[in-house]
Design an enzyme around this catalytic site. Structure first.
Site, PDB file in Angstrom:
ATOM      1  N   ARG A 299      24.627  10.869  14.939  1.00 41.22           N
ATOM      2  CA  ARG A 299      23.407  10.306  14.353  1.00 41.22           C
ATOM      3  C   ARG A 299      23.099   8.943  14.960  1.00 41.22           C
ATOM      4  O   ARG A 299      21.941   8.604  15.193  1.00 41.22           O
ATOM      5  CB  ARG A 299      23.542  10.206  12.830  1.00 41.22           C
TER       6      ARG A 299
ATOM      7  N   LYS B 247      18.613   5.837  11.351  1.00 41.07           N
ATOM      8  CA  LYS B 247      19.190   4.833  10.458  1.00 41.07           C
ATOM      9  C   LYS B 247      19.061   3.431  11.068  1.00 41.07           C
ATOM     10  O   LYS B 247      20.045   2.721  11.306  1.00 41.07           O
ATOM     11  CB  LYS B 247      20.647   5.176  10.151  1.00 41.07           C
TER      12      LYS B 247
ATOM     13  N   GLU C 111      12.572  10.180  -0.236  1.00 40.40           N
ATOM     14  CA  GLU C 111      13.936   9.710  -0.482  1.00 40.40           C
ATOM     15  C   GLU C 111      13.952   8.696  -1.602  1.00 40.40           C
ATOM     16  O   GLU C 111      12.926   8.134  -1.979  1.00 40.40           O
ATOM     17  CB  GLU C 111      14.498   9.013   0.763  1.00 40.40           C
TER      18      GLU C 111
END
Length: 408
Positions: free
Chosen positions: A153, A255, A291
């Protein structure tokens, strides 16, 4: 020419890359050679403006200090806060490294110095990951949960943010080294975990809008307990339809550090009104769930588990991915799709997932002044998944999926 070396004789990464800085290299070499010859710590003769930018290498090996982690920590009252530990892992990638990070070093945990014009400070060119290490029940070592997924990721995010990234192997090795160096801070079985925070940032100076010339990859650690103040109790969310976490074509799916400060205003407002956190809607239709501030969301209706599909605006959580697989293993139908606010209002259960929160049941969601209540407690899907997941993570159940990685 002299160079700064670690206790093991390995050339430190910032010494490796210094050859690209002209006169700086020779000055550093002379200062460090003198410091070493004088029996110092390798930094005492450096000019003051340079010293704080170089993490201090500790020549005393404390990696076998198992007992007394932190000395004064009450493990039964451990929350999710920063407790400084002993070591951090650091490596830097300069243009001379051609996108490959040199082997890093473990340094004493402490402040680092950045140029005022560094890419991370001026243009938020940075990423982070979050992961945990658990003490095994037999006390023979520690367990990481799917660290290769965190590494991949980070690589995906680095591509989006125009940064080099460590290889999967280097990432996992660095995480293991950080755990072992801070092993005395791993909480006892069932009392929490050692939270690990890998950071990748544009540390080199840049004035115009462009990728930074140098990048730093570091990992620090802290012992943590439950993320929410409610502990394992159900949480209460509020839907915010004024502020949005991400937008199509943006960076919501990686992220990056840039995704988190924008939620602080809505989150602070929600907490001041007694809510645990904020649930965000999509920025286009203002109708579909995305989210919570730092975790993914699931709704359960009639035995069907649904979660918003990751289409670029939602972070593909590793706990989310694991919970989807476990739910299917338990015979639940799982749908990754658009989940509307109407789906939420009619749900039987709602829960959140993430490295920090693990699986957190939601008791209520407030939307436009109306409060909606959901099932929590025993015999719920969220409790079933929480038990299964944490048993694997902490080594209490056989890992038939090969998700855990031993650290010894």
């Amino acid at each position: 020419m002299a160079a700064w070396t670690s206790a093991k004789g390995a050339l430190l990464p910032w010494a490796r890359s210094s050859s690209g800085h002209g006169g700086l290299s020779s000055v550093l070499a002379r200062a460090l050679a003198l410091a070493t010859a004088g029996g110092g710590d390798g930094c005492s003769l450096l000019p003051r403006r340079w010293q704080s930018s170089l993490p201090q290498l500790d020549h005393v090996d404390r990696s076998d200090e198992e007992s007394g982690g932190g000395g004064e920590i009450d493990w039964d009252k451990l929350g999710f806060g920063l407790t400084p530990t002993d070591y951090m892992y650091v490596t830097r990638c300069s243009p001379e490294d051609r996108g490959d990070f040199p082997r890093g070093e473990l340094c004493r945990y402490g402040n680092i110095e950045l140029s005022p014009s560094s890419g991370v400070l001026n243009y938020a060119q940075g990423l982070f990951e979050g992961m945990k290490a658990y003490r095994r029940p037999d006390k023979a070592g520690y367990t990481l949960f799917r660290p290769d997924e965190n590494a991949r990721r980070m690589q995906h995010g680095a591509e989006r943010m125009c940064m080099p990234a460590p290889s999967v192997e280097q990432f996992v090795h660095a995480v293991k080294q950080t755990v072992l160096a801070n092993r005395r801070w791993v909480p006892p079985q069932g009392k929490g975990a050692l939270y690990l925070r890998p950071l990748l940032m544009g540390s080199g100076p840049i004035l115009g809008l462009a990728p930074a010339p140098e990048y730093t990859f570091l990992i620090y650690a802290a012992p943590v307990g439950n993320y929410f103040k409610e502990g394992l109790a159900p949480i209460n969310l509020v839907v915010h339809d004024e502020f949005h976490r991400a937008m199509p074509g943006g960076t919501g799916g990686v992220k990056t550090i840039a995704n988190y400060a924008p939620v602080l205003r809505a989150q602070t407002d929600a907490k001041s009104k007694g809510f645990t956190d904020v649930l965000y809607l999509d920025s286009v239709h203002k109708r579909y769930l995305e989210e919570v501030s730092s975790c993914n969301v699931f709704v359960v209706k009639g035995g069907v588990v649904a979660t918003p599909a990751t289409r670029g605006t939602i972070l593909p959580g590793i706990t989310r991915k694991s919970v989807i697989e476990l739910a299917r293993d338990h015979g639940h139908k799982v749908e990754e799709r658009l989940v509307s606010i109407d789906d939420l209002m009619g749900a039987d259960e709602v829960f959140c997932t993430g490295t920090a929160v693990v699986v957190a049941p939601v008791s209520t969601v407030t939307y436009q002044g109306n409060k909606y209540e959901f099932r929590t407690g025993p015999d719920t899907v969220s409790q079933e998944l929480y038990t299964t997941l944490t048993s694997i993570q902490m080594g209490l159940a056989e890992d038939k999926k090969g998700w855990t990685v031993a650290v010894e």
